[in-house]
Design an enzyme around this catalytic site. Structure first.
Site, PDB file in Angstrom:
ATOM      1  N   ARG A 219       0.813  -1.211   0.000  1.00 57.82           N
ATOM      2  CA  ARG A 219       0.000   0.000   0.000  1.00 57.82           C
ATOM      3  C   ARG A 219       0.852   1.269   0.000  1.00 57.82           C
ATOM      4  O   ARG A 219       0.575   2.211  -0.731  1.00 57.82           O
ATOM      5  CB  ARG A 219      -0.897  -0.011   1.236  1.00 57.82           C
ATOM      6  CG  ARG A 219      -1.945   1.075   1.277  1.00 57.82           C
ATOM      7  CD  ARG A 219      -2.632   1.099   2.639  1.00 57.82           C
ATOM      8  NE  ARG A 219      -3.065  -0.204   3.068  1.00 57.82           N
ATOM      9  CZ  ARG A 219      -4.246  -0.748   2.756  1.00 57.82           C
ATOM     10  NH1 ARG A 219      -5.112  -0.076   2.041  1.00 57.82           N
ATOM     11  NH2 ARG A 219      -4.566  -1.952   3.183  1.00 57.82           N
TER      12      ARG A 219
ATOM     13  N   TYR B 291     -14.250  -3.057   3.398  1.00 53.53           N
ATOM     14  CA  TYR B 291     -13.570  -2.750   4.673  1.00 53.53           C
ATOM     15  C   TYR B 291     -14.087  -1.469   5.320  1.00 53.53           C
ATOM     16  O   TYR B 291     -13.435  -0.954   6.233  1.00 53.53           O
ATOM     17  CB  TYR B 291     -12.065  -2.549   4.449  1.00 53.53           C
ATOM     18  CG  TYR B 291     -11.318  -3.605   3.668  1.00 53.53           C
ATOM     19  CD1 TYR B 291     -11.137  -4.892   4.174  1.00 53.53           C
ATOM     20  CD2 TYR B 291     -10.731  -3.288   2.448  1.00 53.53           C
ATOM     21  CE1 TYR B 291     -10.400  -5.830   3.469  1.00 53.53           C
ATOM     22  CE2 TYR B 291      -9.992  -4.233   1.738  1.00 53.53           C
ATOM     23  CZ  TYR B 291      -9.841  -5.500   2.254  1.00 53.53           C
ATOM     24  OH  TYR B 291      -9.106  -6.417   1.557  1.00 53.53           O
TER      25      TYR B 291
ATOM     26  N   CYS C 283     -25.871  -3.043  -8.708  1.00 53.57           N
ATOM     27  CA  CYS C 283     -27.192  -3.319  -8.156  1.00 53.57           C
ATOM     28  C   CYS C 283     -27.080  -3.825  -6.718  1.00 53.57           C
ATOM     29  O   CYS C 283     -27.450  -4.954  -6.414  1.00 53.57           O
ATOM     30  CB  CYS C 283     -27.884  -4.341  -9.049  1.00 53.57           C
ATOM     31  SG  CYS C 283     -29.514  -4.766  -8.506  1.00 53.57           S
ATOM     32  N   GLU C 284     -26.537  -3.001  -5.849  1.00 56.67           N
ATOM     33  CA  GLU C 284     -26.379  -3.361  -4.438  1.00 56.67           C
ATOM     34  C   GLU C 284     -26.457  -2.075  -3.620  1.00 56.67           C
ATOM     35  O   GLU C 284     -25.822  -1.073  -3.973  1.00 56.67           O
ATOM     36  CB  GLU C 284     -24.990  -3.978  -4.169  1.00 56.67           C
ATOM     37  CG  GLU C 284     -24.682  -5.207  -4.985  1.00 56.67           C
ATOM     38  CD  GLU C 284     -24.674  -6.486  -4.184  1.00 56.67           C
ATOM     39  OE1 GLU C 284     -24.904  -6.430  -2.952  1.00 56.67           O
ATOM     40  OE2 GLU C 284     -24.456  -7.536  -4.801  1.00 56.67           O
TER      41      GLU C 284
HETATM   42  C1  LIG Z   1      -0.674  -7.918   1.940  1.00 56.14           C
HETATM   43  C2  LIG Z   1       0.688  -8.269   2.372  1.00 56.14           C
HETATM   44  C3  LIG Z   1       1.716  -7.326   2.332  1.00 56.14           C
HETATM   45  C4  LIG Z   1       1.488  -5.884   1.963  1.00 56.14           C
HETATM   46  O1  LIG Z   1       0.732  -5.213   2.896  1.00 56.14           O
HETATM   47  P1  LIG Z   1       0.569  -3.617   2.769  1.00 56.14           P
HETATM   48  O2  LIG Z   1      -0.317  -3.260   3.883  1.00 56.14           O
HETATM   49  O3  LIG Z   1      -0.041  -3.357   1.447  1.00 56.14           O
HETATM   50  O4  LIG Z   1       1.917  -3.030   2.891  1.00 56.14           O
HETATM   51  C5  LIG Z   1       2.980  -7.736   2.651  1.00 56.14           C
HETATM   52  N1  LIG Z   1       3.246  -9.016   3.007  1.00 56.14           N
HETATM   53  C6  LIG Z   1       2.274  -9.948   3.069  1.00 56.14           C
HETATM   54  C7  LIG Z   1       2.628 -11.327   3.453  1.00 56.14           C
HETATM   55  C8  LIG Z   1       0.968  -9.611   2.764  1.00 56.14           C
HETATM   56  O5  LIG Z   1       0.003 -10.523   2.866  1.00 56.14           O
END
Ligand SMILES: *Cc1c(COP(=O)(O)O)cnc(C)c1O
Length: 435
Positions: A292, A331, A358-359
């Site tokens: 992210r 979420y 449609c939700e």
């Molecule tokens: C989803 C995930 C990430 C990345 O998470 P972010 O919050 O997007 O940084 C890293 N490692 C694993 C094992 C994940 O499942």
């Protein structure tokens, strides 16, 4: 509303710009809905994250979490910067290799891996984060059959509480991921006895969208204790991977999220890591898997207003819904919205931005102060670069939209929009339906 915009965005003459390109022009040229990504923002993020960690040790490797945004072009951008990847499937493995990331910079993760995927990882020399002893024994069988050594680490569940949405807290006691610390020594012992399995790593990931750095420091402490114990068993640690999870400030208005920086993350984690390494005479590389944080703020989702309806609330009906951005529905996530063609106008009302699905739950943004909105206006949904297009679907037979990459104002497609033909491409007609 005055939003504090990410550096990928700016406002000029009433229009929102992404990566130096006018969003209103992009929408006209490429159509809507449209994902628009500022490439240099991702490059800057990568360099900044890496530099922050390298203040403490040289042995650092960033593994981009491919699932956040697996557009192959973005993977290429990150590969060119030296990124590896955290991959969760055969497809992500392929995407990472195709983007130019070398196998040794990849870690194959997941709690439910197929035999075919394990086989492929071993074949290509990709390290595996092993999630259970059952999986370990399958890897033992496959590697012996292939007569090929495989480097592994176990995913350790540090069992700590993390302040985030329960659906994305992965290091809590009842999580499906990983092996609890108190059971993991036996797993390493068993791995050490296997002919073609080389336990050289450790892995954890405590969750996503975490807006405090303390939990990362605590997890690091737990993991490094285990690292010391498995070193005594005879494991020679080459890497310890602390996962991803650093959050971004989705709230950008009056109640702005206080999102930690990579420098703050590094300050909370690296001293714990470095001290534990020195204390135990080990020198594994520090691996981290931001998803992210790398891509989230780089991208906006542009969506056109089909109609405005004033009833018990004022609904802004746009052409993108949870088919293209599921985070609010899944979420309860917050994304700021702007009217991209009225970016300088004063707010005049309160609007709820809803999609074409449609939700009832197809709401992108509820009860937001915006300038007067009318049919034909362009809404920008901010911070849509992570878990946006990657989690999209064709629900309600909506073809997925296009993605545009912008670099210094120059904008080109990095994925075309789907058509109805793409939706039915995999359909097969049973014989009794054929005439
Ligand atoms: C989803 C995930 C990430 C990345 O998470 P972010 O919050 O997007 O940084 C890293 N490692 C694993 C094992 C994940 O499942």
């Amino acid at each position: 509303m005055n939003l504090s915009l990410p550096s990928s965005l700016s406002v000029k003459d009433g229009h929102l710009f992404c990566g130096g390109a006018d969003c209103v022009e992009l929408a006209e040229k490429f159509g809507t809905p449209l994902y628009v990504t500022d490439e240099l923002h991702i490059v800057e993020n990568f360099r900044r994250y890496e530099a922050a960690l390298k203040q403490y040790t040289d042995k650092v490797q960033l593994l981009y979490a491919a699932k956040a945004n697996e557009n192959p072009v973005i993977m290429q951008t990150l590969a060119a910067e030296g990124a590896g990847a955290d991959v969760f499937s055969l497809g992500e493995m392929q995407a990472a290799l195709d983007s130019g990331m070398p196998a040794e910079k990849l870690l194959f993760n997941g709690s439910s891996k197929t035999e075919a995927a394990l086989r492929a990882a071993i074949e290509k020399g990709i390290k595996i984060s092993v999630d259970s002893v059952d999986e370990l024994r399958q890897i033992d069988l496959i590697s012996r059959e292939m007569q090929k050594t495989v480097k592994i680490g176990f995913r350790c569940n540090p069992e700590i509480d993390v302040p985030t949405h329960p659906k994305i807290a992965t290091g809590i006691k009842n999580s499906k991921f990983g092996i609890p610390a108190e059971m993991i020594l036996d797993a390493y012992r068993e791995a050490l006895s296997m002919e073609f399995v080389e336990p050289v790593g450790m892995h954890c990931h405590i969750g996503s969208q975490i807006l405090e750095v303390e939990p990362f420091g605590i997890a690091c402490g737990v993991i490094m204790k285990v690292a010391a114990e498995i070193t005594k068993l005879g494991v020679k640690l080459e890497f310890v991977d602390f996962g991803g999870g650093l959050g971004i400030p989705y709230h950008r208005g009056e109640e702005k999220d206080a999102a930690p920086t990579p420098e703050e993350y590094a300050a909370a984690v690296m001293p714990v890591f470095v001290a534990a390494c020195e204390e135990n005479g080990i020198s594994p590389a520090f691996w981290v898997e931001p998803g992210r944080w790398m891509v989230g703020e780089s991208t906006v989702l542009l969506t056109k207003v089909n109609s405005v309806k004033k009833v018990h609330k004022t609904f802004v009906n746009v052409d993108a819904g949870f088919n293209l951005l599921i985070r609010p529905a899944m979420y309860d996530s917050w994304h700021e919205v702007m009217v991209a063609n009225k970016a300088d106008d004063e707010d005049t009302g309160v609007y709820t931005v809803t999609g074409p699905i449609c939700e009832t739950g197809d709401i992108l943004a509820a009860d937001r102060k915006l300038p007067t909105v009318a049919a034909g206006d362009l809404i920008a949904v901010l911070d849509a670069g992570a878990y946006g297009y990657a989690m999209s679907s064709q629900y309600n037979s909506h073809p997925r939209c296009a993605e545009v990459l912008v670099r210094d104002g120059q904008a080109e497609l990095m994925r075309r929009a789907e058509t109805y033909a793409d939706i039915v491409r995999t359909v097969v007609i049973p014989s009794w339906h054929r005439k």
